[in-house]
Design a protein around this motif. Sequence first.
Motif, mmCIF file in Angstrom:
data_model
loop_
_atom_site.group_PDB
_atom_site.id
_atom_site.type_symbol
_atom_site.label_atom_id
_atom_site.label_comp_id
_atom_site.label_asym_id
_atom_site.label_seq_id
_atom_site.Cartn_x
_atom_site.Cartn_y
_atom_site.Cartn_z
ATOM 1 N N GLU A 547 0.824 -1.218 0.000
ATOM 2 C CA GLU A 547 0.000 0.000 0.000
ATOM 3 C C GLU A 547 0.855 1.263 0.000
ATOM 4 O O GLU A 547 0.502 2.270 0.596
ATOM 5 N N TRP A 548 1.966 1.215 -0.701
ATOM 6 C CA TRP A 548 2.919 2.327 -0.646
ATOM 7 C C TRP A 548 2.318 3.594 -1.263
ATOM 8 O O TRP A 548 1.401 3.535 -2.075
ATOM 9 N N TYR A 549 2.871 4.745 -0.861
ATOM 10 C CA TYR A 549 2.454 5.992 -1.505
ATOM 11 C C TYR A 549 3.629 6.925 -1.798
ATOM 12 O O TYR A 549 3.542 7.799 -2.659
ATOM 13 N N SER A 550 4.743 6.809 -1.064
ATOM 14 C CA SER A 550 5.693 7.927 -1.010
ATOM 15 C C SER A 550 6.893 7.756 -1.934
ATOM 16 O O SER A 550 7.214 6.653 -2.374
ATOM 17 N N GLU A 551 7.558 8.866 -2.195
ATOM 18 C CA GLU A 551 8.819 8.847 -2.946
ATOM 19 C C GLU A 551 9.832 7.964 -2.230
ATOM 20 O O GLU A 551 10.626 7.261 -2.852
ATOM 21 N N LYS A 552 9.783 8.015 -0.887
ATOM 22 C CA LYS A 552 10.723 7.215 -0.110
ATOM 23 C C LYS A 552 10.495 5.733 -0.339
ATOM 24 O O LYS A 552 11.446 4.952 -0.468
ATOM 25 N N ALA A 553 9.214 5.338 -0.375
ATOM 26 C CA ALA A 553 8.909 3.912 -0.585
ATOM 27 C C ALA A 553 9.417 3.457 -1.948
ATOM 28 O O ALA A 553 9.912 2.332 -2.093
ATOM 29 N N ALA A 554 9.305 4.330 -2.957
ATOM 30 C CA ALA A 554 9.805 3.965 -4.288
ATOM 31 C C ALA A 554 11.322 3.818 -4.256
ATOM 32 O O ALA A 554 11.894 2.935 -4.912
ATOM 33 N N ALA A 555 11.983 4.674 -3.480
ATOM 34 C CA ALA A 555 13.446 4.564 -3.357
ATOM 35 C C ALA A 555 13.814 3.251 -2.667
ATOM 36 O O ALA A 555 14.739 2.549 -3.087
ATOM 37 N N ILE A 556 13.067 2.908 -1.628
ATOM 38 C CA ILE A 556 13.334 1.645 -0.911
ATOM 39 C C ILE A 556 13.165 0.456 -1.860
ATOM 40 O O ILE A 556 14.017 -0.425 -1.940
ATOM 41 N N ALA A 557 12.033 0.463 -2.575
ATOM 42 C CA ALA A 557 11.762 -0.658 -3.490
ATOM 43 C C ALA A 557 12.874 -0.766 -4.522
ATOM 44 O O ALA A 557 13.313 -1.871 -4.870
ATOM 45 N N THR A 558 13.352 0.375 -4.998
ATOM 46 C CA THR A 558 14.385 0.348 -6.037
ATOM 47 C C THR A 558 15.725 -0.127 -5.481
ATOM 48 O O THR A 558 16.440 -0.886 -6.130
ATOM 49 N N TYR A 559 16.073 0.296 -4.252
ATOM 50 C CA TYR A 559 17.354 -0.220 -3.734
ATOM 51 C C TYR A 559 17.243 -1.694 -3.381
ATOM 52 O O TYR A 559 18.224 -2.437 -3.462
ATOM 53 N N ALA A 560 16.032 -2.133 -3.014
ATOM 54 C CA ALA A 560 15.850 -3.567 -2.741
ATOM 55 C C ALA A 560 16.129 -4.352 -4.025
ATOM 56 O O ALA A 560 16.920 -5.302 -4.021
ATOM 57 N N VAL A 561 15.489 -3.946 -5.121
ATOM 58 C CA VAL A 561 15.682 -4.660 -6.389
ATOM 59 C C VAL A 561 17.148 -4.592 -6.820
ATOM 60 O O VAL A 561 17.754 -5.604 -7.185
ATOM 61 N N ALA A 562 17.752 -3.411 -6.741
ATOM 62 C CA ALA A 562 19.147 -3.268 -7.174
ATOM 63 C C ALA A 562 20.095 -4.050 -6.267
ATOM 64 O O ALA A 562 21.217 -4.356 -6.652
ATOM 65 N N SER A 563 19.625 -4.371 -5.056
ATOM 66 C CA SER A 563 20.433 -5.198 -4.156
ATOM 67 C C SER A 563 20.195 -6.676 -4.403
ATOM 68 O O SER A 563 20.792 -7.523 -3.744
ATOM 69 N N GLY A 564 19.249 -6.988 -5.325
ATOM 70 C CA GLY A 564 19.006 -8.395 -5.676
ATOM 71 C C GLY A 564 17.754 -8.985 -5.041
ATOM 72 O O GLY A 564 17.574 -10.200 -5.037
ATOM 73 N N ILE A 565 16.895 -8.124 -4.504
ATOM 74 C CA ILE A 565 15.698 -8.623 -3.818
ATOM 75 C C ILE A 565 14.458 -8.391 -4.689
ATOM 76 O O ILE A 565 14.131 -7.247 -5.029
ATOM 77 N N TYR A 566 13.805 -9.480 -5.029
ATOM 78 C CA TYR A 566 12.545 -9.444 -5.804
ATOM 79 C C TYR A 566 11.521 -8.652 -4.998
ATOM 80 O O TYR A 566 11.311 -8.923 -3.813
ATOM 81 N N THR A 567 10.866 -7.662 -5.621
ATOM 82 C CA THR A 567 10.041 -6.735 -4.836
ATOM 83 C C THR A 567 8.631 -6.576 -5.396
ATOM 84 O O THR A 567 8.456 -6.194 -6.562
ATOM 85 N N HIS A 568 7.676 -6.877 -4.546
ATOM 86 C CA HIS A 568 6.266 -6.746 -4.922
ATOM 87 C C HIS A 568 5.740 -5.368 -4.538
ATOM 88 O O HIS A 568 6.028 -4.857 -3.455
ATOM 89 N N LEU A 569 4.957 -4.767 -5.444
ATOM 90 C CA LEU A 569 4.264 -3.511 -5.152
ATOM 91 C C LEU A 569 2.777 -3.718 -5.410
ATOM 92 O O LEU A 569 2.399 -4.396 -6.368
ATOM 93 N N GLY A 570 1.939 -3.124 -4.582
ATOM 94 C CA GLY A 570 0.497 -3.246 -4.773
ATOM 95 C C GLY A 570 -0.001 -2.474 -5.980
ATOM 96 O O GLY A 570 -1.050 -2.785 -6.543
#
Length: 625
Positions: A547-570
């Motif tokens: 249920e993300w909304y923020s610029e910060k959440a998008a940054a988190i999701a992107t560093y997760a993926v770039a770190s090798g972590i498969y990331t689900h977004l609603g």
Amino acid sequence: MAENKLNIDELSIWDDAKQMLRKAERDGVETVWNRLQQQTPHCSFGESGVCCRNCTMGPCRISKKAPRGVCGADADVIVARNFGRFIAGGTAGHSDHGRDCVEALDAVARGTTTDYSIKDEKKLLRIAEEVGIRTEGRELLAVAKDLAAEFFENFGSVKGALSFIGRVPAKRQKLWADLGITPRGVDREIAEMMHRTHMGCDNDAANTMLHAARTCLADGWAGSMIATEVSDILFGTPSPRKAKVNLGVLKEDQVNILVHGHNPIVSEKIMEAVNDPAMIALAKEKGAAGINLAGLCCTGNELMMRQGIPMAGNHLMTELAIVTGAVELIVVDYQCIMPSLVQVGSCYHTKMVTTADKARFTGAEHVKFEMHNGTEQAKKVVLMAIERYALRDQARVEIPHDPVDIVTGFSNEALLQAMGGSLTPLIEAIKAGKVRGVVGMVGCNNPKYKHDYGNVNLARELIKKDILVIVTGCVTTAAGKAGLLVPEAIEQAGPGLREICGALGIPPVIHMGSCVDNARILQLCALLANELGVDISDLPVAASSPEWYSEKAAAIATYAVASGIYTHLGHPPNITGSKIVTNLALAGLNDLVGACFVVEPDPFKAADLIDERIKNKRTALGLTA
Ligand code: XCC
Ligand code: SF4
């Protein structure tokens, strides 16, 4: 209000939220849901990311009829630029918070403040050693000063490398170097993103997206990681403790103060002032039974993790907390604080106090917190709250009852301790298929989606599948209210997870902190990968922000993926107007960084998708699916 009535039952899964939404309606208070209705339908150009306002030859919006902006930029370029600036905003938020923590550490080291101190000396020394600072035989404060200087250098690019790069598994470091996305410094990557997205610079969508990854990596492995580690040093490393959650934590007969925002530098001081016997005596003199401090959003998480302060609610509960009519004062620092809180407060007797020059709100009172005056300012704020108590109209007070018990405080240090000092029990459990994988669930609420429906149902589904869930940020409150943050919740888990968590005495859903504390999850993944001798992308792990909304959440999701972590977004970010960017996010990144995004609004389907990924990773490691 001219708009249609809200269908309150559809807005949230929680009784406390629905009760307060009905009260808001009776009291004539406008909430985030009313305003969403006024804003719907949203502009489809903005929603798909094809509206550009980067220069005054525009603004331009891309359509079939007009496939290029005035300068010639196409949808791909515009979407990538917009996304780049979006995550630069998020990275700036986390990292500026981190810098504020380093400034506090530096002030302590230099003796220019006595309001803060080193609470976890062992951690200070351990982290100093880790980043190459000599500690033997040295004064603690001298080490602290060097550590602050070392951390400051992560923000520019004086050294050209992050302090914590050594935490990243070797394979991942090589992969980043080969792609040219090793972050050099937080401010540098943010500034470069602003530069690249100026008219006439980076006009290759994929190239812009790679720099977006680099910018976000600077957030995860520097800005946020530094915020977490320095907060532990200054305020103590969290350890398991009990707390309570939901609006029922507000007290009818006490002065209620809410802390909201992110940085413990303000909220920790407020807590000290609330516990000051002179303040409590004064509150009693004014007819209250005491002073009650409760948290909202991430600063609530910070205080709950370290001090056991109760949590009143997450993002969509912040207005509704005031609607109880029982809040004397809400004191905020920065991020995720709806400007509407001033208006909601003015419908009751609730005073809003701001503390940071970078986050002032028209209509709120500003009490500026600086390194040297935290204690004094916090007392001022608490005094204001006590004075407001007499203005409370008890006839308008309605507090939903029965807060829910939770266990919080699982830093990596605490998790290791719970496992007897090493990761071995977790690794053995993963190998044996009892804990099939680990998923970090992070992020927010968004009024476009039924409040906490995705957060709670995904967590429930994952633990049923023997997947350990780690929560931070606003998902914490959701999981807590659903009764998932207590050891007894193992009853809802699959047999393997039930056995392991039961033996360790930990809940199947573990609270690891605020949004900057997602750095703890990164570190845990790195530790697991290093222990197994693989890359992070080989692990049976995933991340999710339903249920993300923020610029910060998008940054988190992107560093997760770039770190090798498969990331689900609603739901997707505003990128769907570009095929190149969307395909990269949903598939192409797999080839580049070994992980990608997956978008699925239905939490039950999302659980299956995550499960599928974990199965594949387990099989590739030679483990049973
Ligand atoms: Fe904000 Fe951090 Fe999202 Fe909650 S979870 S709404 S970003 S407070 Ni981080
Ligand atoms: Fe339009 Fe190009 Fe200016 Fe953007 S940068 S507003 S697309 S002319």
